[in-house]
Design a protein around this motif. Structure first.
Motif, PDB file in Angstrom:
ATOM      1  N   HIS A 290      42.852  37.684  49.997  1.00 47.69           N
ATOM      2  CA  HIS A 290      43.270  39.076  49.803  1.00 47.69           C
ATOM      3  C   HIS A 290      42.054  39.958  49.573  1.00 47.69           C
ATOM      4  O   HIS A 290      40.958  39.456  49.270  1.00 47.69           O
ATOM      5  CB  HIS A 290      44.226  39.182  48.603  1.00 47.69           C
TER       6      HIS A 290
ATOM      7  N   ASP B 153      36.785  37.649  43.865  1.00 46.33           N
ATOM      8  CA  ASP B 153      38.194  37.235  43.829  1.00 46.33           C
ATOM      9  C   ASP B 153      38.946  37.889  44.978  1.00 46.33           C
ATOM     10  O   ASP B 153      39.259  39.084  44.920  1.00 46.33           O
ATOM     11  CB  ASP B 153      38.791  37.636  42.471  1.00 46.33           C
ATOM     12  N   GLY B 154      39.221  37.119  46.012  1.00 49.79           N
ATOM     13  CA  GLY B 154      39.904  37.654  47.194  1.00 49.79           C
ATOM     14  C   GLY B 154      38.940  37.788  48.360  1.00 49.79           C
ATOM     15  O   GLY B 154      38.987  36.997  49.312  1.00 49.79           O
TER      16      GLY B 154
ATOM     17  N   GLU C 242      47.772  41.269  46.208  1.00 51.84           N
ATOM     18  CA  GLU C 242      47.844  39.948  45.592  1.00 51.84           C
ATOM     19  C   GLU C 242      47.800  40.033  44.078  1.00 51.84           C
ATOM     20  O   GLU C 242      48.437  39.249  43.371  1.00 51.84           O
ATOM     21  CB  GLU C 242      46.705  39.056  46.113  1.00 51.84           C
ATOM     22  N   GLU C 243      46.998  40.961  43.562  1.00 53.51           N
ATOM     23  CA  GLU C 243      46.806  41.004  42.109  1.00 53.51           C
ATOM     24  C   GLU C 243      47.939  41.717  41.378  1.00 53.51           C
ATOM     25  O   GLU C 243      48.044  41.628  40.159  1.00 53.51           O
ATOM     26  CB  GLU C 243      45.484  41.712  41.764  1.00 53.51           C
TER      27      GLU C 243
ATOM     28  N   HIS D 227      38.712  30.280  47.615  1.00 55.29           N
ATOM     29  CA  HIS D 227      38.705  31.250  46.520  1.00 55.29           C
ATOM     30  C   HIS D 227      37.574  30.944  45.561  1.00 55.29           C
ATOM     31  O   HIS D 227      37.242  29.779  45.352  1.00 55.29           O
ATOM     32  CB  HIS D 227      40.052  31.172  45.767  1.00 55.29           C
TER      33      HIS D 227
ATOM     34  N   HIS E  44      47.878  32.403  42.923  1.00 55.01           N
ATOM     35  CA  HIS E  44      47.317  32.699  44.243  1.00 55.01           C
ATOM     36  C   HIS E  44      48.439  32.795  45.268  1.00 55.01           C
ATOM     37  O   HIS E  44      49.484  32.166  45.108  1.00 55.01           O
ATOM     38  CB  HIS E  44      46.372  31.577  44.687  1.00 55.01           C
TER      39      HIS E  44
HETATM   40 ZN   LIG Z   1      42.473  36.075  44.083  1.00 54.55          ZN
END
Ligand SMILES: [Zn+2]
Length: 394
Positions: free
Chosen positions: A68, A79-80, A113-114, A179, A342
């Motif tokens: 993401h 992150d992503g 996603e978050e 990830h 995730h």
């Molecule tokens: Zn993530």
């Protein structure tokens, strides 16, 4: 990573704020479309706002990777985006050696996603997998009151078409998400790359305490029904309940008093609890204990409490055969659990799913200090290219 390093920087919080379907995330999606197109991939957007970049024709049994591009408020750079960038770099590596996939292949970018904007984590994959009621999703609102339906319509999608996407699910042979690790597991193991074994059961709950808004100077202490009191006790109760259970986590990172004035006793206080533990049962019991403490604290102050479960995901055990096969292809890299949710965890209920983790030398994530060293990122790309080539050749 350098090309998007200045997109969505958050000057007040530090780090990045990139949220589903906002201007920042939309510009990252445009960047991804351009990068994928440059590599000869055909990009489509599914009914739920997830982007798919296909190498060759779409079809059943496809090998899918991706992640993401959105972040938590004030999140880190990796992150992503690391999973998306590594997927593009893995395509570069495969194309450079003249590799031709024997199966359909795509890079997917999941939307929101978050849950940083609409409050529900893994929204794009949840919608696709039918793990959230599309009517409830369409009604979700961001802090400015904009509904998800309005946000996706503004991005050119038809909100009426959101929901379980059997066609997309049927096309997936397996999904492998790379990830950045959100913890210290790989540091302690001295390994740059590992595979995921499981994800903790986790969820989000909103606790709304209602009391009586009033004047901070003119209201004697004994006459108050101040919802900030039980809200503060809830923070302590969360820590206490999680501390008593090995491996459990309970966090209150967001609290919103209304109206929120220095000289005003709040009329309501909303508190969001994030709780996680190894099993569904333990997670539920920790939350029940916190809820009971909140009820007692509310009653003692003459306040009311309503608790809403905003999202929940049971423990995920990644496909053991796929996990072991990946670890073997990579020369026996370690398998480790994670406390982070995730998109791969959502898809694991539908299709064979695996994750690769890249070492994070700070162990910090969802914060600006989140990091991955260039050498470890390269090791991640090489690992992803290895497992993709393997699965695209058989
Ligand atoms: Zn993530």
């Amino acid at each position: 990573m350098a090309a998007i390093a200045d997109v969505g920087r958050d000057r007040s919080r530090g780090g990045y704020s990139r949220h589903g379907f906002d201007d920042v995330e939309l510009s990252l999606r445009e960047w991804f479309v351009a990068e994928a197109t440059d590599r000869g991939l055909d990009v489509t957007c599914d009914r739920n706002g997830n982007l798919w970049a296909w190498w060759g024709s779409p079809g059943p049994g496809a090998i899918i990777t991706g992640s993401h591009l959105d972040s938590v408020p004030g999140g880190g750079a990796f992150d992503g985006p690391l999973g998306v960038v590594s997927a593009l770099a893995a395509v570069d590596a495969m194309q450079a050696k003249g590799f031709k996939p024997a199966k359909p292949f795509a890079i997917v970018v999941f939307a929101e996603e978050e849950g940083g904007r609409f409050g529900v984590a893994c929204l794009g994959s949840r919608l696709m997998a039918g793990a959230i009621d599309p009517d409830a999703a369409r009604r979700l609102r961001d802090p400015d009151g904009v509904s998800l339906a309005e946000a996706v319509a503004a991005a050119g999608l038809d909100p009426a078409r959101m929901g379980r996407d059997d066609e997309a699910l049927a096309s997936i042979g397996c999904f492998i998400e790379l990830h950045v690790e959100q913890g210290r597991g790989l540091i302690d193991l001295g390994a740059p790359v590992g595979v995921a074994s499981s994800i903790l059961a986790h969820g989000r709950w909103r606790f709304s305490f209602t009391g009586e808004g009033n004047h901070a100077g003119a209201t004697p202490i004994g006459d108050r029904r101040d919802p900030m009191l039980p809200a503060s006790q809830l923070v302590l109760a969360a820590r206490a309940a999680a501390s008593r259970v090995d491996g459990a986590r309970a966090t209150i990172g967001r609290i919103q008093p209304v109206p929120g004035g220095t000289n005003v006793i709040a009329s309501t206080v909303d508190v969001w609890l994030d709780a996680r533990a190894a099993t569904d049962e333990v997670t539920r019991s920790v939350v029940a204990e916190i809820k009971a403490a909140g009820m007692d604290a509310a009653e003692a102050e003459g306040c009311e409490l309503t608790v809403t479960e905003e999202s929940y995901g049971d423990t995920v055990i990644f496909d053991p055969a796929l996990r072991d096969s990946l670890a073997a292809q990579l020369g026996g890299v370690p398998a480790l659990p994670t406390g982070a949710g995730h998109d791969a965890g959502i898809l694991a209920a539908q299709v064979p799913t695996a994750m690769l983790f890249v070492r994070n030398p700070t162990g910090v994530s969802h914060a600006p200090a989140e990091h991955a060293e260039p050498d470890d990122c390269e090791a991640g790309v090489a690992a992803l290219a290895t497992v993709l080539e393997h699965h695209l050749s058989i």
